[in-house]
Design an enzyme around this catalytic site. Structure first.
Site, PDB file in Angstrom:
ATOM      1  N   GLU A  44      50.052  15.627 143.481  1.00  0.00           N
ATOM      2  CA  GLU A  44      51.370  15.051 144.916  1.00  0.00           C
ATOM      3  C   GLU A  44      50.612  15.244 145.982  1.00  0.00           C
ATOM      4  OE1 GLU A  44      54.180  14.756 145.582  1.00  0.00           O
ATOM      5  OE2 GLU A  44      54.086  15.015 147.852  1.00  0.00           O
ATOM      6  N   ILE A  60      74.636  14.820 144.782  1.00  0.00           N
ATOM      7  CA  ILE A  60      75.745  14.870 144.078  1.00  0.00           C
ATOM      8  C   ILE A  60      74.977  14.068 142.971  1.00  0.00           C
ATOM      9  CG2 ILE A  60      77.632  13.090 143.328  1.00  0.00           C
ATOM     10  CD1 ILE A  60      77.809  12.547 146.162  1.00  0.00           C
ATOM     11  N   HIS A  62      76.178  12.257 139.994  1.00  0.00           N
ATOM     12  CA  HIS A  62      77.214  11.650 139.862  1.00  0.00           C
ATOM     13  C   HIS A  62      77.470  11.305 138.150  1.00  0.00           C
ATOM     14  CE1 HIS A  62      76.496   9.085 143.742  1.00  0.00           C
ATOM     15  NE2 HIS A  62      75.397   9.750 144.032  1.00  0.00           N
ATOM     16  N   ILE A 347      63.403   4.000 142.253  1.00  0.00           N
ATOM     17  CA  ILE A 347      64.223   4.979 142.302  1.00  0.00           C
ATOM     18  C   ILE A 347      65.600   5.303 143.165  1.00  0.00           C
ATOM     19  CG2 ILE A 347      64.691   7.350 140.694  1.00  0.00           C
ATOM     20  CD1 ILE A 347      63.432   5.486 139.305  1.00  0.00           C
ATOM     21  N   SER A 349      68.846   5.355 144.333  1.00  0.00           N
ATOM     22  CA  SER A 349      70.520   6.245 145.186  1.00  0.00           C
ATOM     23  C   SER A 349      70.807   6.845 144.131  1.00  0.00           C
ATOM     24  CB  SER A 349      71.678   5.389 146.208  1.00  0.00           C
ATOM     25  OG  SER A 349      71.361   4.732 146.024  1.00  0.00           O
ATOM     26  N   CYS A 449      72.515  29.611 162.246  1.00  0.00           N
ATOM     27  CA  CYS A 449      71.448  29.814 163.891  1.00  0.00           C
ATOM     28  C   CYS A 449      70.117  29.574 163.465  1.00  0.00           C
ATOM     29  CB  CYS A 449      71.224  31.659 164.437  1.00  0.00           C
ATOM     30  SG  CYS A 449      70.452  32.361 163.253  1.00  0.00           S
ATOM     31  N   CYS A 454      66.764  35.669 162.454  1.00  0.00           N
ATOM     32  CA  CYS A 454      66.182  35.661 161.379  1.00  0.00           C
ATOM     33  C   CYS A 454      64.533  35.157 161.343  1.00  0.00           C
ATOM     34  CB  CYS A 454      66.837  35.469 159.873  1.00  0.00           C
ATOM     35  SG  CYS A 454      66.992  33.763 159.968  1.00  0.00           S
TER      36      CYS A 454
HETATM   37  C1  LIG Z   1      70.390   9.672 152.338  1.00  0.00           C
HETATM   38  C2  LIG Z   1      70.245   9.793 150.595  1.00  0.00           C
HETATM   39  C3  LIG Z   1      71.090  10.203 149.580  1.00  0.00           C
HETATM   40  C4  LIG Z   1      71.262  10.508 148.782  1.00  0.00           C
HETATM   41  N1  LIG Z   1      72.010  10.291 147.900  1.00  0.00           N
HETATM   42  C5  LIG Z   1      71.811  10.890 145.849  1.00  0.00           C
HETATM   43  C6  LIG Z   1      72.580  11.733 145.377  1.00  0.00           C
HETATM   44  O1  LIG Z   1      73.770  12.100 145.516  1.00  0.00           O
HETATM   45  N2  LIG Z   1      72.837  11.502 144.236  1.00  0.00           N
HETATM   46  C7  LIG Z   1      71.529  11.376 143.365  1.00  0.00           C
HETATM   47  O2  LIG Z   1      71.110  11.292 142.185  1.00  0.00           O
HETATM   48  N3  LIG Z   1      70.966  10.936 143.982  1.00  0.00           N
HETATM   49  C8  LIG Z   1      70.702  10.504 145.834  1.00  0.00           C
HETATM   50  N4  LIG Z   1      70.032   9.744 146.495  1.00  0.00           N
HETATM   51  C9  LIG Z   1      68.479   9.485 145.806  1.00  0.00           C
HETATM   52  C10 LIG Z   1      66.958  10.163 145.807  1.00  0.00           C
HETATM   53  O3  LIG Z   1      66.826  11.397 146.282  1.00  0.00           O
HETATM   54  C11 LIG Z   1      66.027   9.686 144.888  1.00  0.00           C
HETATM   55  O4  LIG Z   1      66.497   8.401 144.065  1.00  0.00           O
HETATM   56  C12 LIG Z   1      64.945  10.939 144.400  1.00  0.00           C
HETATM   57  O5  LIG Z   1      65.136  12.582 145.270  1.00  0.00           O
HETATM   58  C13 LIG Z   1      64.074   9.718 144.011  1.00  0.00           C
HETATM   59  O6  LIG Z   1      62.624  10.920 143.656  1.00  0.00           O
HETATM   60  P1  LIG Z   1      61.243  10.915 143.652  1.00  0.00           P
HETATM   61  O7  LIG Z   1      60.661  11.660 142.074  1.00  0.00           O
HETATM   62  O8  LIG Z   1      61.540   9.478 142.751  1.00  0.00           O
HETATM   63  O9  LIG Z   1      60.729  10.538 144.728  1.00  0.00           O
HETATM   64  P2  LIG Z   1      59.968  11.046 146.130  1.00  0.00           P
HETATM   65  O10 LIG Z   1      61.380  12.554 146.001  1.00  0.00           O
HETATM   66  O11 LIG Z   1      59.561  11.197 147.338  1.00  0.00           O
HETATM   67  O12 LIG Z   1      59.078  11.188 145.479  1.00  0.00           O
HETATM   68  C14 LIG Z   1      58.386  10.723 145.595  1.00  0.00           C
HETATM   69  C15 LIG Z   1      56.782  11.368 145.341  1.00  0.00           C
HETATM   70  O13 LIG Z   1      55.598  11.648 145.562  1.00  0.00           O
HETATM   71  C16 LIG Z   1      54.949  11.168 146.392  1.00  0.00           C
HETATM   72  N5  LIG Z   1      53.701  10.489 146.102  1.00  0.00           N
HETATM   73  C17 LIG Z   1      53.931   8.840 147.541  1.00  0.00           C
HETATM   74  N6  LIG Z   1      52.797   8.571 146.895  1.00  0.00           N
HETATM   75  C18 LIG Z   1      51.452   9.370 146.823  1.00  0.00           C
HETATM   76  C19 LIG Z   1      49.886   8.886 146.409  1.00  0.00           C
HETATM   77  N7  LIG Z   1      49.473   8.023 146.340  1.00  0.00           N
HETATM   78  N8  LIG Z   1      49.475  10.453 145.971  1.00  0.00           N
HETATM   79  C20 LIG Z   1      50.360  11.338 145.596  1.00  0.00           C
HETATM   80  N9  LIG Z   1      51.578  11.226 145.797  1.00  0.00           N
HETATM   81  C21 LIG Z   1      52.263  10.540 146.291  1.00  0.00           C
HETATM   82  C22 LIG Z   1      55.526  11.629 147.500  1.00  0.00           C
HETATM   83  O14 LIG Z   1      54.703  12.843 148.897  1.00  0.00           O
HETATM   84  C23 LIG Z   1      56.439  12.066 147.000  1.00  0.00           C
HETATM   85  O15 LIG Z   1      56.187  13.862 146.924  1.00  0.00           O
HETATM   86  C24 LIG Z   1      69.352   9.570 147.515  1.00  0.00           C
HETATM   87  C25 LIG Z   1      69.198   9.549 148.349  1.00  0.00           C
HETATM   88  C26 LIG Z   1      68.234   9.548 149.848  1.00  0.00           C
HETATM   89  C27 LIG Z   1      67.936   9.057 150.807  1.00  0.00           C
END
Ligand SMILES: Cc1cc2nc3c(=O)[nH]c(=O)nc-3n(C[C@H](O)[C@H](O)[C@H](O)COP(=O)(O)OP(=O)(O)OC[C@H]3O[C@@H](n4cnc5c(N)ncnc54)[C@H](O)[C@@H]3O)c2cc1C
Length: 467
Positions: A44, A60, A62, A347, A349, A449, A454
């Protein structure tokens, strides 16, 4: 148990390196940890798990009722919903089965509801029910005037996203996965049939590679020679209303979706707040997680119609997350067997909901690339601290306080967080490296707050534990 955040990386090759410790990467690492013969690294860039999009969403769980039928996303969201619901019950991740109401505000939206119900059927979700205006207002008495009807989706639920990611990572690390934080992967090349990853902490070798880099999955894909998609960050800004607003709303109030996304909702959180948002803004900058006056004003305008009384309540916080949009209404998950490489991109929403199903799918793809998974075992269960309001918190449990008075000594009074919970989080297998990380593990400083009262006491506990 290995969690590193500095110093050189191990020299011997891993069987699999998972790049990105968001909810998806952590779920994949956890799934692979079921195979004890595999040596796995979770790599990471930032100093904690779940620091990217996974920390800032609408939380959520879903049902997948409105996914594009026939897509991989539709299948994995549906499957992930079941898997995460069961996992949450086992591990203590707070979930509230509040249900959603898809509210129609004009004739066009009302006409769309039967189509959405039919879509839900095609997605294998059979529990939607149309509501007349009378039934709708009986369920949501504080809804703004003028709604013409709704579709009830009883399975839609709210969940704690922070605990979910941390539970996966904790279980993975307990089962032998090496978690390397502060380790951005900057270059990738092939060596002896495997991958040689150049990071800011030196070189890491792995036979197989999984790209779960979220917003940066396209960049990592290009390091491997693929130009299949481009991630456009789609910002979602949100307003968090104080707990006094919680009695105003009983369900997740959804708009009828548009081409740009699911639209602006009003939803309770498991922490007892109410969310209004998100916006949907396509940007160029993958770091643009700031809020804007214009974005928040637009949300207030929409919220005024949905739940007018909400606008009279105090705002506790604002935040924004970036969806990994790719211009395609589906995930971008692809195996590249010749390279021993799997891309887990786009990946968008739904990744929180689908995370466990994505992990199972990716494990299958790795096996198809020729990875011998070896035997499979059940993982040691984990029990996560309860951050939700619908189950007793430590300060409400006399037996816990009698056994350990630290659980009866409150530090953060807005969120009722005890010294015992802060102590436990700081001593956990993946301890927080910042106050923000501590907040995601305990809710300390997340209340009305925002740490004004705190903050100093929380910081002192944090600094003492880190000394
Ligand atoms: C506004 C909003 C609302 C949403 N609502 C929902 C919801 O209600 N329900 C739902 O199921 N989903 C929801 N989602 C979608 C969900 O949050 C995402 O699909 C999910 O968090 C994606 O996870 P991820 O692990 O793919 O990405 P991330 O959480 O972005 O993780 C990717 C990681 O890779 C790391 N990384 C990137 N490049 C490198 C590199 N070169 N080397 C090492 N590490 C690296 C980053 O630092 C990061 O920690 C929502 C998203 C948003 C923005």
């Amino acid at each position: 148990m290995t969690v590193t955040a500095d110093g050189p990386l191990p020299e011997t090759a891993y069987d699999v390196a998972v790049v990105g410790a968001g909810v998806v990467g952590c779920a994949i690492a956890r799934a692979l940890a079921r195979h004890p013969r595999l040596r796995i690294a979770l790599v990471e860039a930032q100093d904690d798990v779940g620091q990217g999009t996974s920390k800032a969403n609408t939380s959520i769980l879903h049902t997948g009722f409105d996914a594009a039928p026939g897509t991989l996303e539709a299948r994995l969201v549906r499957d992930g919903y079941e898997r995460l619901g069961a996992y949450a019950a086992e591990t203590g991740i707070p979930v509230e089965r509040v249900g959603a109401l898809l509210v129609a505000w004009d004739e066009e939206q009302l006409a769309a509801l039967p189509r959405l119900a039919a879509k839900a059927e095609r997605n294998g979700y059979h529990d939607t029910r149309p509501l007349s205006p009378g039934e709708l207002y009986a369920r949501e008495p504080r809804l703004g005037p003028g709604a013409l009807g709704a579709l009830h989706v009883p399975g839609e639920s709210i969940i704690c996203p922070w605990t979910t990611t941390l539970a996966y990572a904790t279980q993975a690390v307990h089962a032998g996965v090496d978690l390397h934080l502060n380790t951005p992967v900057q270059h990738a090349s092939r060596q002896d049939g495997g991958h040689r990853l150049l990071t800011s902490r030196g070189t890491l070798h792995a036979r197989r590679l999984v790209n779960a880099a979220g917003l940066h999955a396209d960049t990592v894909d290009r390091l491997l020679g693929h130009e299949d998609f481009t991630v456009t960050p789609r910002r979602g800004q949100l307003l968090v209303y104080d707990k006094l607003a919680r009695p105003l709303v009983r369900h997740i109030l959804l708009p009828v979706p548009t081409a740009l996304g699911k639209g602006v909702l009003v939803a309770p959180t498991v922490y007892g707040n109410v969310l209004l948002g998100p916006t949907a803004e396509d940007l160029d900058d993958k770091r643009a997680t700031g809020s804007t006056a214009e974005g928040l004003a637009g949300l207030r305008d929409k919220g005024r119609r949905i739940l007018p009384d909400l606008l009279q309540e105090e705002v506790t916080a604002v935040y924004a997350g970036l969806r990994a949009a790719t211009g395609q209404e589906d995930y971008r998950i692809a195996a590249h067997p010749g390279q021993g490489y799997v891309t887990v991109g786009g990946i968008r929403s739904t990744g929180l909901t689908a995370s466990l199903a994505i992990a199972a799918h990716v494990t299958g793809l790795l096996a198809e690339t020729g990875l011998d998974l070896g035997p499979r075992r059940e993982l040691e269960p984990v029990t996560m601290p309860n951050l939700g309001e619908s189950f007793p918190r430590p300060y409400q449990r006399p037996e816990l306080i009698a056994a350990d008075p630290e659980y009866g000594t409150l530090v953060c009074h807005c969120e009722r967080v005890s010294r015992g919970e802060i102590r436990d989080a700081l001593a956990g297998p993946i301890p927080p490296r910042t106050l923000e990380g501590l907040r995601r593990r305990t809710r300390a400083r997340a209340g009305r707050c925002q740490g004004f009262y705190c903050g100093a006491a929380v910081r002192e506990l944090f600094e003492r534990a880190r000394a």
